[in-house]
Motif scaffolding. Structure first.
Motif, PDB file in Angstrom:
ATOM      1  N   GLN A 192     -16.531 -96.462  10.196  1.00 26.90           N
ATOM      2  CA  GLN A 192     -17.216 -96.261  11.468  1.00 26.90           C
ATOM      3  C   GLN A 192     -17.429 -94.772  11.746  1.00 26.90           C
ATOM      4  OE1 GLN A 192     -18.528 -98.929  13.349  1.00 26.90           O
ATOM      5  NE2 GLN A 192     -19.663 -97.163  14.087  1.00 26.90           N
ATOM      6  N   ARG A 193     -16.441 -93.932  11.424  1.00 25.45           N
ATOM      7  CA  ARG A 193     -16.600 -92.479  11.599  1.00 25.45           C
ATOM      8  C   ARG A 193     -17.729 -91.941  10.725  1.00 25.45           C
ATOM      9  NH1 ARG A 193     -10.930 -91.148  10.473  1.00 25.45           N
ATOM     10  NH2 ARG A 193      -9.959 -92.411  12.044  1.00 25.45           N
ATOM     11  N   LEU A 194     -17.815 -92.455   9.502  1.00 29.48           N
ATOM     12  CA  LEU A 194     -18.891 -92.018   8.615  1.00 29.48           C
ATOM     13  C   LEU A 194     -20.252 -92.458   9.148  1.00 29.48           C
ATOM     14  CD1 LEU A 194     -17.222 -92.706   5.165  1.00 29.48           C
ATOM     15  CD2 LEU A 194     -17.825 -90.478   6.106  1.00 29.48           C
ATOM     16  N   ILE A 195     -20.332 -93.669   9.660  1.00 32.73           N
ATOM     17  CA  ILE A 195     -21.587 -94.155  10.244  1.00 32.73           C
ATOM     18  C   ILE A 195     -21.957 -93.296  11.451  1.00 32.73           C
ATOM     19  CG2 ILE A 195     -22.642 -96.075  11.520  1.00 32.73           C
ATOM     20  CD1 ILE A 195     -21.072 -97.974   9.614  1.00 32.73           C
ATOM     21  N   ASP A 196     -20.982 -93.006  12.302  1.00 34.60           N
ATOM     22  CA  ASP A 196     -21.231 -92.187  13.495  1.00 34.60           C
ATOM     23  C   ASP A 196     -21.626 -90.762  13.144  1.00 34.60           C
ATOM     24  OD1 ASP A 196     -20.564 -94.410  14.970  1.00 34.60           O
ATOM     25  OD2 ASP A 196     -18.527 -93.710  15.448  1.00 34.60           O
ATOM     26  N   GLY A 197     -21.280 -90.311  11.927  1.00 33.54           N
ATOM     27  CA  GLY A 197     -21.598 -88.943  11.500  1.00 33.54           C
ATOM     28  C   GLY A 197     -23.000 -88.770  10.956  1.00 33.54           C
ATOM     29  N   ASP A 198     -23.894 -89.728  11.172  1.00 29.93           N
ATOM     30  CA  ASP A 198     -25.280 -89.672  10.721  1.00 29.93           C
ATOM     31  C   ASP A 198     -25.381 -89.469   9.207  1.00 29.93           C
ATOM     32  OD1 ASP A 198     -28.030 -89.717  10.788  1.00 29.93           O
ATOM     33  OD2 ASP A 198     -28.237 -87.692  11.585  1.00 29.93           O
ATOM     34  N   PRO A 199     -25.002 -90.487   8.435  1.00 34.08           N
ATOM     35  CA  PRO A 199     -24.931 -90.340   6.982  1.00 34.08           C
ATOM     36  C   PRO A 199     -26.256 -90.011   6.307  1.00 34.08           C
ATOM     37  CG  PRO A 199     -24.695 -92.635   7.626  1.00 34.08           C
ATOM     38  CD  PRO A 199     -24.643 -91.819   8.878  1.00 34.08           C
ATOM     39  N   ASP A 200     -27.375 -90.472   6.867  1.00 34.41           N
ATOM     40  CA  ASP A 200     -28.648 -90.217   6.205  1.00 34.41           C
ATOM     41  C   ASP A 200     -29.059 -88.751   6.281  1.00 34.41           C
ATOM     42  OD1 ASP A 200     -28.965 -92.822   5.289  1.00 34.41           O
ATOM     43  OD2 ASP A 200     -29.915 -93.464   7.152  1.00 34.41           O
ATOM     44  N   SER A 201     -28.612 -88.028   7.311  1.00 28.60           N
ATOM     45  CA  SER A 201     -28.931 -86.604   7.364  1.00 28.60           C
ATOM     46  C   SER A 201     -27.882 -85.776   6.615  1.00 28.60           C
ATOM     47  CB  SER A 201     -29.042 -86.121   8.811  1.00 28.60           C
ATOM     48  OG  SER A 201     -27.789 -86.178   9.451  1.00 28.60           O
TER      49      SER A 201
ATOM     50  N   ILE B  40     -18.934 -89.308  -0.801  1.00 28.59           N
ATOM     51  CA  ILE B  40     -18.067 -88.246  -0.294  1.00 28.59           C
ATOM     52  C   ILE B  40     -18.316 -86.929  -1.037  1.00 28.59           C
ATOM     53  CG2 ILE B  40     -15.637 -87.519  -0.204  1.00 28.59           C
ATOM     54  CD1 ILE B  40     -15.013 -90.474   0.539  1.00 28.59           C
ATOM     55  N   GLU B  41     -18.556 -87.004  -2.339  1.00 28.72           N
ATOM     56  CA  GLU B  41     -18.834 -85.794  -3.121  1.00 28.72           C
ATOM     57  C   GLU B  41     -20.160 -85.161  -2.716  1.00 28.72           C
ATOM     58  OE1 GLU B  41     -18.525 -87.062  -7.183  1.00 28.72           O
ATOM     59  OE2 GLU B  41     -16.336 -87.160  -7.105  1.00 28.72           O
ATOM     60  N   GLU B  42     -21.134 -85.991  -2.354  1.00 31.28           N
ATOM     61  CA  GLU B  42     -22.460 -85.490  -1.981  1.00 31.28           C
ATOM     62  C   GLU B  42     -22.566 -85.095  -0.505  1.00 31.28           C
ATOM     63  OE1 GLU B  42     -25.077 -84.999  -4.079  1.00 31.28           O
ATOM     64  OE2 GLU B  42     -23.755 -85.552  -5.721  1.00 31.28           O
ATOM     65  N   TRP B  43     -21.673 -85.613   0.314  1.00 29.95           N
ATOM     66  CA  TRP B  43     -21.702 -85.383   1.760  1.00 29.95           C
ATOM     67  C   TRP B  43     -21.442 -83.906   2.045  1.00 29.95           C
ATOM     68  CZ3 TRP B  43     -21.638 -89.733   5.329  1.00 29.95           C
ATOM     69  CH2 TRP B  43     -21.579 -89.377   6.669  1.00 29.95           C
ATOM     70  N   ASP B  44     -22.307 -83.288   2.818  1.00 31.67           N
ATOM     71  CA  ASP B  44     -22.133 -81.873   3.169  1.00 31.67           C
ATOM     72  C   ASP B  44     -20.929 -81.702   4.086  1.00 31.67           C
ATOM     73  OD1 ASP B  44     -24.441 -81.237   1.739  1.00 31.67           O
ATOM     74  OD2 ASP B  44     -25.724 -81.586   3.477  1.00 31.67           O
ATOM     75  N   ASN B  45     -19.979 -80.883   3.672  1.00 31.01           N
ATOM     76  CA  ASN B  45     -18.808 -80.526   4.484  1.00 31.01           C
ATOM     77  C   ASN B  45     -17.996 -81.727   4.941  1.00 31.01           C
ATOM     78  OD1 ASN B  45     -19.454 -77.745   4.388  1.00 31.01           O
ATOM     79  ND2 ASN B  45     -20.999 -78.091   5.974  1.00 31.01           N
ATOM     80  N   TYR B  46     -17.767 -82.690   4.074  1.00 30.01           N
ATOM     81  CA  TYR B  46     -16.950 -83.849   4.437  1.00 30.01           C
ATOM     82  C   TYR B  46     -15.478 -83.463   4.392  1.00 30.01           C
ATOM     83  CZ  TYR B  46     -14.752 -88.396   4.459  1.00 30.01           C
ATOM     84  OH  TYR B  46     -13.965 -89.473   4.770  1.00 30.01           O
ATOM     85  N   HIS B  47     -14.760 -83.747   5.477  1.00 32.71           N
ATOM     86  CA  HIS B  47     -13.320 -83.452   5.554  1.00 32.71           C
ATOM     87  C   HIS B  47     -12.586 -84.640   6.168  1.00 32.71           C
ATOM     88  CE1 HIS B  47     -14.129 -79.323   4.467  1.00 32.71           C
ATOM     89  NE2 HIS B  47     -14.993 -79.233   5.458  1.00 32.71           N
ATOM     90  N   GLY B  48     -12.731 -85.788   5.605  1.00 30.19           N
ATOM     91  CA  GLY B  48     -12.074 -86.974   6.153  1.00 30.19           C
ATOM     92  C   GLY B  48     -11.229 -87.664   5.106  1.00 30.19           C
ATOM     93  N   PRO B  49     -10.723 -88.854   5.445  1.00 33.46           N
ATOM     94  CA  PRO B  49      -9.909 -89.603   4.480  1.00 33.46           C
ATOM     95  C   PRO B  49     -10.735 -90.034   3.279  1.00 33.46           C
ATOM     96  CG  PRO B  49     -10.108 -90.784   6.576  1.00 33.46           C
ATOM     97  CD  PRO B  49     -10.863 -89.520   6.719  1.00 33.46           C
TER      98      PRO B  49
END
Length: 147
Positions: free
Chosen positions: A37-46, A80-89
């Motif tokens: 849910q946190r990832l969805i809320d973080g606007d994954p497409d952008s 997660i590897e492609e996500w810009d500045n991902y710092h989550g579980p």
């Protein structure tokens, strides 16, 4: 002291019940729902605009739960590897742990690379839907009510 088969059967039944409760608690945890849910809320497409991820369907989960969850785990690692500045579980690790608790026969299960490629947002939405289905099949409480 008790003797005979009845006490032995009682001890065996207790052990089986404890093992069943332990495996259910592993599958029924809420952490993975919160992470998705946190990832969805973080606007994954952008945040991962060029990501195309192999995305199993919930129908595939009905037939092949373990391979579906492993596919989601492997693809979430890519996300997660492609996500810009991902710092989550580490979602991939959480999903991999879930997959170990699921059983299936291997016949007729598609490889992950044969699944449809979708955007990060669609991948996460389908993952959440699949997790909800898994929860409804294996658990007694609704995870969305406790988020």
């Amino acid at each position: 002291m008790l003797r005979g088969r009845l006490p032995l059967a009682s001890v065996h039944l207790c052990l089986v019940c404890l093992l069943a409760l332990t495996s259910q608690s592993k599958i029924c945890g809420k952490d993975v729902f919160r992470t998705v849910q946190r990832l969805i809320d973080g606007d994954p497409d952008s945040m991962c605009s060029d990501c195309k991820l192999y995305t199993p369907s919930s129908d595939h989960f009905k037939k092949c739960p373990r391979s579906t969850m492993l596919c989601f785990a492997n693809e979430s690692k890519v996300l997660i590897e492609e996500w810009d500045n991902y710092h989550g579980p580490r979602l991939d690790r959480e999903l991999g742990k879930l997959a170990r608790w699921l059983t299936q026969s291997e016949s007729g299960c598609l490889q992950c690379e044969l699944q449809k490629e979708e955007t990060a947002g669609k991948f996460l939405a389908d993952l959440l839907k699949t997790l909800q289905m898994m929860h409804s099949l294996h658990c007694t409480r609704d995870p969305q009510k406790t988020l």
